[in-house]
Design a protein around this motif. Structure first.
Motif, PDB file in Angstrom:
ATOM      1  N   ALA A 157       8.362  16.126  -5.770  1.00 26.88           N
ATOM      2  CA  ALA A 157       9.328  15.671  -6.561  1.00 26.88           C
ATOM      3  C   ALA A 157       9.341  16.654  -7.876  1.00 26.88           C
ATOM      4  O   ALA A 157      10.444  16.717  -8.477  1.00 26.88           O
ATOM      5  CB  ALA A 157       8.913  14.346  -7.165  1.00 26.88           C
ATOM      6  N   LYS A 161      14.679  19.403  -6.797  1.00 21.23           N
ATOM      7  CA  LYS A 161      15.937  19.244  -7.519  1.00 21.23           C
ATOM      8  C   LYS A 161      15.579  17.841  -8.389  1.00 21.23           C
ATOM      9  O   LYS A 161      14.801  16.969  -7.962  1.00 21.23           O
ATOM     10  CB  LYS A 161      17.173  19.356  -7.248  1.00 21.23           C
ATOM     11  N   ASP A 162      16.174  17.615  -9.381  1.00 23.31           N
ATOM     12  CA  ASP A 162      16.144  16.452 -10.299  1.00 23.31           C
ATOM     13  C   ASP A 162      16.238  15.193  -9.540  1.00 23.31           C
ATOM     14  O   ASP A 162      15.635  14.394  -9.766  1.00 23.31           O
ATOM     15  CB  ASP A 162      16.621  16.645 -11.759  1.00 23.31           C
ATOM     16  N   ASP A 163      17.288  15.108  -8.751  1.00 21.97           N
ATOM     17  CA  ASP A 163      17.747  13.898  -8.041  1.00 21.97           C
ATOM     18  C   ASP A 163      16.915  13.597  -6.797  1.00 21.97           C
ATOM     19  O   ASP A 163      17.159  12.727  -6.137  1.00 21.97           O
ATOM     20  CB  ASP A 163      19.175  14.058  -7.824  1.00 21.97           C
ATOM     21  N   TRP A 164      16.174  14.472  -6.450  1.00 25.40           N
ATOM     22  CA  TRP A 164      15.385  14.587  -5.227  1.00 25.40           C
ATOM     23  C   TRP A 164      14.479  13.077  -5.209  1.00 25.40           C
ATOM     24  O   TRP A 164      14.565  12.296  -4.290  1.00 25.40           O
ATOM     25  CB  TRP A 164      14.473  15.636  -4.784  1.00 25.40           C
ATOM     26  N   TRP A 166      14.747  10.303  -6.706  1.00 26.36           N
ATOM     27  CA  TRP A 166      15.601   9.231  -6.903  1.00 26.36           C
ATOM     28  C   TRP A 166      15.958   8.703  -5.552  1.00 26.36           C
ATOM     29  O   TRP A 166      16.181   7.564  -5.012  1.00 26.36           O
ATOM     30  CB  TRP A 166      16.686   9.208  -7.940  1.00 26.36           C
ATOM     31  N   SER A 167      16.540  10.042  -4.978  1.00 28.03           N
ATOM     32  CA  SER A 167      16.986   9.617  -3.110  1.00 28.03           C
ATOM     33  C   SER A 167      15.998   9.418  -2.366  1.00 28.03           C
ATOM     34  O   SER A 167      16.098   8.942  -1.136  1.00 28.03           O
ATOM     35  CB  SER A 167      17.831  10.761  -3.034  1.00 28.03           C
ATOM     36  N   HIS A 168      14.438   9.594  -2.882  1.00 31.46           N
ATOM     37  CA  HIS A 168      13.513   9.497  -1.700  1.00 31.46           C
ATOM     38  C   HIS A 168      12.584   8.540  -2.204  1.00 31.46           C
ATOM     39  O   HIS A 168      11.180   8.293  -1.629  1.00 31.46           O
ATOM     40  CB  HIS A 168      12.817  10.974  -1.600  1.00 31.46           C
TER      41      HIS A 168
END
Length: 293
Positions: A157, A161-164, A166-168
């Motif tokens: 994490a 990237k910053d959004d990884w 939240w999607s995982h």
């Protein structure tokens, strides 16, 4: 002074809080374990695979390092659900080996030397005794399963990237739950064996038999009846099944059982083994006084 004139008073000093009293057993058990060089070496070896996983995560998130590799930058470096599934399966094996070395000695020594009545004659219940011994295995196996998995998840994490994250984030749930049921079953099973078998080498053999003999019988059952339900006797297989179902990944290691065995049945068998081990412990851990006349 004559004996009958002595004045005795009960102990009025400080006591360990009742809620954390079981940690006294845990603390002394860990002190004995870390006196063994072989145990320290085994613990270190159990953590070594996580260093390779961390290195893989670093390479997967560093294009400059990938350019130095012979194959150059490639899509093969992917840190997704399949990667963490593989981590959990590897940690399953290391936890099993560590459990086979530590578990058989936790209770056997107390029963062999008649120490259980001494524990229970103090403000210390059987539940406290079992919880204190279980905490040893729980903390130890946590250190080689879900704790390093969450650290690797945090490393990914931080590098991705910053959004990884939240999607995982959903992967935290199967990491913790799958590790918890495996730790619970291994710990209670090894404590139950330790309560009945005095010799470490024999107890370790019994633990191995508990995992390998039923799985062999299950395969015979499958072959004779042409079914896959005999897989329910293979506990390692059931753990891999709940991990793959939890991460929604099919690795191909499970064969047809991935589709034929419900994940609820796998959870049910592992929970049943935990309850069965508790019944065995309850039958064995009773203070008995020997009176010689």
């Amino acid at each position: 002074m004559a004996v009958y004139k002595r004045r005795y008073a009960p102990y009025t000093g400080s006591l360990t809080p009742e809620r954390s009293r079981f940690f006294v057993l845990t603390r002394y058990a860990f002190a004995d374990l870390f006196k063994s060089r072989f145990f320290v070496l085994l613990l270190i070896l159990s953590l070594v695979p996580n260093l390779f996983f961390a290195g893989y995560i670093f390479i997967a998130n560093n294009k400059a390092v990938q350019l130095l590799l012979p194959m150059g930058p490639a899509d093969m470096f992917s840190v997704e659900a399949r990667f963490f599934t593989f981590i959990m399966i590897v940690q399953n094996q290391t936890a099993f080996l560590l459990n086979c070395w530590v578990g058989p000695i936790l209770i056997a020594g107390d029963l062999t030397n008649g120490a259980l009545p001494l524990f229970l004659s103090r403000p210390f219940t059987r539940a406290d005794y079992v919880l204190g011994k279980f905490a040893v295995m729980g903390l130890l196996l946590s250190g080689v399963t879900w704790v390093p998995s969450l650290l690797l998840f945090s490393l990914q994490a931080g590098l991705a990237k910053d959004d990884w994250i939240w999607s995982h984030m959903w992967m935290v749930v199967p990491i913790v739950l799958c590790s918890a049921i495996w730790i619970l079953m291994l710990s209670l099973l090894s404590l139950a064996v330790s309560a009945w078998v005095k010799l470490r080498i024999v107890a370790t053999g019994v633990i191995f038999i508990t995992f390998f003999i039923p799985s062999g019988l299950g395969e015979m059952f499958n072959f004779i009846l042409g079914t896959r339900w005999g897989i329910l006797l293979n506990f390692s297989y059931l753990f891999r099944l709940i991990v793959e179902k939890g991460f929604h990944v099919r690795t191909g290691l499970l064969g047809r059982g991935w589709d034929e065995i419900p994940v609820a049945a796998a959870w049910g068998v592992l929970i049943f083994m935990c309850l069965f081990s508790l019944v065995i412990l309850n039958a064995r851990l009773r203070a008995r006084e020997t009176v010689r006349g």
